[in-house]
Scaffold this active site. Sequence first.
Site, PDB file in Angstrom:
ATOM      1  N   ASP A 136      26.382  28.635  -6.674  1.00  0.00           N
ATOM      2  CA  ASP A 136      25.029  28.821  -6.152  1.00  0.00           C
ATOM      3  C   ASP A 136      24.751  27.690  -5.149  1.00  0.00           C
ATOM      4  O   ASP A 136      25.473  26.697  -5.127  1.00  0.00           O
ATOM      5  CB  ASP A 136      24.022  28.769  -7.311  1.00  0.00           C
ATOM      6  CG  ASP A 136      22.747  29.542  -6.998  1.00  0.00           C
ATOM      7  OD1 ASP A 136      22.579  29.987  -5.845  1.00  0.00           O
ATOM      8  OD2 ASP A 136      21.908  29.706  -7.903  1.00  0.00           O
TER       9      ASP A 136
ATOM     10  N   ARG B 298      12.422  26.381   1.504  1.00  0.00           N
ATOM     11  CA  ARG B 298      12.007  27.609   0.810  1.00  0.00           C
ATOM     12  C   ARG B 298      10.645  28.123   1.263  1.00  0.00           C
ATOM     13  O   ARG B 298      10.354  29.291   1.145  1.00  0.00           O
ATOM     14  CB  ARG B 298      12.031  27.385  -0.713  1.00  0.00           C
ATOM     15  CG  ARG B 298      13.447  27.452  -1.247  1.00  0.00           C
ATOM     16  CD  ARG B 298      13.542  27.074  -2.695  1.00  0.00           C
ATOM     17  NE  ARG B 298      13.660  25.624  -2.831  1.00  0.00           N
ATOM     18  CZ  ARG B 298      13.990  25.016  -3.956  1.00  0.00           C
ATOM     19  NH1 ARG B 298      14.221  25.713  -5.045  1.00  0.00           N
ATOM     20  NH2 ARG B 298      14.084  23.713  -4.011  1.00  0.00           N
TER      21      ARG B 298
ATOM     22  N   ASP C   2       0.824  -1.223   0.000  1.00  0.00           N
ATOM     23  CA  ASP C   2       0.000   0.000   0.000  1.00  0.00           C
ATOM     24  C   ASP C   2       0.858   1.273   0.000  1.00  0.00           C
ATOM     25  O   ASP C   2       0.332   2.381   0.108  1.00  0.00           O
ATOM     26  CB  ASP C   2      -0.946   0.009   1.208  1.00  0.00           C
ATOM     27  CG  ASP C   2      -0.197  -0.020   2.539  1.00  0.00           C
ATOM     28  OD1 ASP C   2       1.066  -0.059   2.508  1.00  0.00           O
ATOM     29  OD2 ASP C   2      -0.849   0.002   3.593  1.00  0.00           O
TER      30      ASP C   2
ATOM     31  N   LYS D 297      19.271  39.121  -9.691  1.00  0.00           N
ATOM     32  CA  LYS D 297      18.375  38.227 -10.439  1.00  0.00           C
ATOM     33  C   LYS D 297      16.914  38.591 -10.234  1.00  0.00           C
ATOM     34  O   LYS D 297      16.501  38.910  -9.127  1.00  0.00           O
ATOM     35  CB  LYS D 297      18.617  36.780  -9.990  1.00  0.00           C
ATOM     36  CG  LYS D 297      17.709  35.753 -10.637  1.00  0.00           C
ATOM     37  CD  LYS D 297      18.140  34.318 -10.321  1.00  0.00           C
ATOM     38  CE  LYS D 297      17.469  33.781  -9.085  1.00  0.00           C
ATOM     39  NZ  LYS D 297      17.845  32.397  -8.783  1.00  0.00           N
TER      40      LYS D 297
ATOM     41  N   HIS E 258      18.689  26.537   2.463  1.00  0.00           N
ATOM     42  CA  HIS E 258      18.174  27.694   1.741  1.00  0.00           C
ATOM     43  C   HIS E 258      17.421  28.569   2.758  1.00  0.00           C
ATOM     44  O   HIS E 258      16.201  28.547   2.837  1.00  0.00           O
ATOM     45  CB  HIS E 258      17.234  27.198   0.641  1.00  0.00           C
ATOM     46  CG  HIS E 258      16.898  28.250  -0.362  1.00  0.00           C
ATOM     47  ND1 HIS E 258      17.571  28.383  -1.540  1.00  0.00           N
ATOM     48  CD2 HIS E 258      15.968  29.212  -0.357  1.00  0.00           C
ATOM     49  CE1 HIS E 258      17.067  29.382  -2.220  1.00  0.00           C
ATOM     50  NE2 HIS E 258      16.088  29.901  -1.516  1.00  0.00           N
TER      51      HIS E 258
ATOM     52  N   SER F 271      18.657  23.855  -9.989  1.00  0.00           N
ATOM     53  CA  SER F 271      17.414  23.088 -10.100  1.00  0.00           C
ATOM     54  C   SER F 271      17.072  22.926 -11.584  1.00  0.00           C
ATOM     55  O   SER F 271      17.496  21.960 -12.211  1.00  0.00           O
ATOM     56  CB  SER F 271      16.305  23.802  -9.331  1.00  0.00           C
ATOM     57  OG  SER F 271      15.117  23.064  -9.417  1.00  0.00           O
TER      58      SER F 271
ATOM     59  N   GLY G 158      18.296  24.836 -13.814  1.00  0.00           N
ATOM     60  CA  GLY G 158      19.504  25.296 -14.510  1.00  0.00           C
ATOM     61  C   GLY G 158      19.354  26.701 -15.085  1.00  0.00           C
ATOM     62  O   GLY G 158      20.331  27.292 -15.551  1.00  0.00           O
TER      63      GLY G 158
END
Length: 292
Positions: free
Chosen positions: A219, A93, A34, A193, A127, A223, A225
Amino acid sequence: MLIVAGSASSKLAERVAKQLKCELTKPELRRFPDGELYARIPADVEGEDVAIIQSTCYPPNQNFMELFLLLDAVRDIGAKKVTAIVPYFAYARQDKRFKEGEAVSLQTVVKLIESVGTDKVYTVDMHAHRIGDIQKIFKIPAQNLTAAPLLAKYLTDNYQLEDPVIIGPDEEAERWAKGAGEFLDADWDYMIKKRLGPEEVEIKPRKLEVEGRDAMVIDDIISTGGTMVEAIKILKKHGARKIYAACIHAVLAGDALKKVRKAGAEDIFATDTIERNISKVSVAPLIADAIH
Ligand code: R5P
């Protein structure tokens, strides 16, 4: 000390145990029909200091559940001290309620780690830009280790660099650029950014002087890119010589790696907080030093 290797960090756990010359155990893990998870620690932990190493990379829910089961089990069967080592900490995050009614996911997973009787937590480059010191979100002792100098060391150990410069692709990457730059005694800077969509970003340089120089873009995460690709494009436009792409956590969603290679990165490397084929730098010495 006994190290328990979670399934998402089996190689890293082996490296840490080797470094510390201590016992390593791999839990028995099975999945019921399951979908429920079965976990068993096949070692005597009574009276032991136990450290469980488990990244919460993809699939994060499954990896977190495994971590909770292992933490709770070792505490329950008599470990003296239980340490959770979460090299990549998912849900970091969502550290606040951006929209009314949202779950503050980071707060939830922190509560769960604490509630199973964990004594101490270590993570690597969480992060946590808005939080700063992660001790603010944990009631138990918590430490956020940084691997930026290890990436800088890999770069200088493997390449003859021409007047190197270290670049963070956004404001949040300032601390990794600074950490790596200071380690190499090299210039460092970061860019500005703006995120336009999940895979699209716009990056503007601040005061880039990279003409004829080798550059490492660093960085915390690659993720999709998108960020790395844009940063490489700008460095090329400004005349950088060779460009190296480095990150702590190789999340690598979809064809991120292909995109970064195509953008012209000389080498792409990451740590083993997430075990990938570009994980050329181990955080084992960092973790071993911290928990020793
Ligand atoms: C963002 O704040 C992070 O530090 C990274 O820049 C981001 O996660 C990279 O994502 P992507 O590779 O999708 O651009």
